[in-house]
Motif scaffolding. Structure first.
Motif: not given
Length: 91
Positions: A58-60, A62-63
């Motif tokens: 998910g997004f985190f 990827l960060i």
């Protein structure tokens, strides 16, 4: 800053028994080798950094991956170089 913190807060007998000028020389050598390690880490980052990133986290996730490739190898080289420099002087 990294070398100063490593010498200041280290409670090893070698560091506690060293004099002021030995600690000062260790900070200077640690700073120089830390900068060299950061440059080597940056070279390795530019060589090995992927052009595309796929994740299922998910997004985190990827960060985290983006932050690692932005500064991870340089920090590893900085800390490793500083530790090696300080250890060589205070052994």
């Amino acid at each position: 800053v990294v070398s100063i913190l490593m010498v200041t807060f280290n409670t090893a007998p070698e560091v506690l028994g060293a004099g002021f000028f030995a600690k000062l020389f260790a900070v200077v050598v640690g700073t120089l080798l830390g900068a060299l390690g950061a440059h080597i880490g940056d070279f390795l980052r530019r060589f090995a950094m992927p052009t595309a990133t796929f994740t299922q986290g998910g997004f985190f996730s990827l960060i985290f991956i983006r932050l690692f490739w932005m500064m991870g190898p340089q920090l590893v080289g900085l800390v490793g170089g500083s530790l090696i420099g300080i250890t060589l002087v205070l052994m």
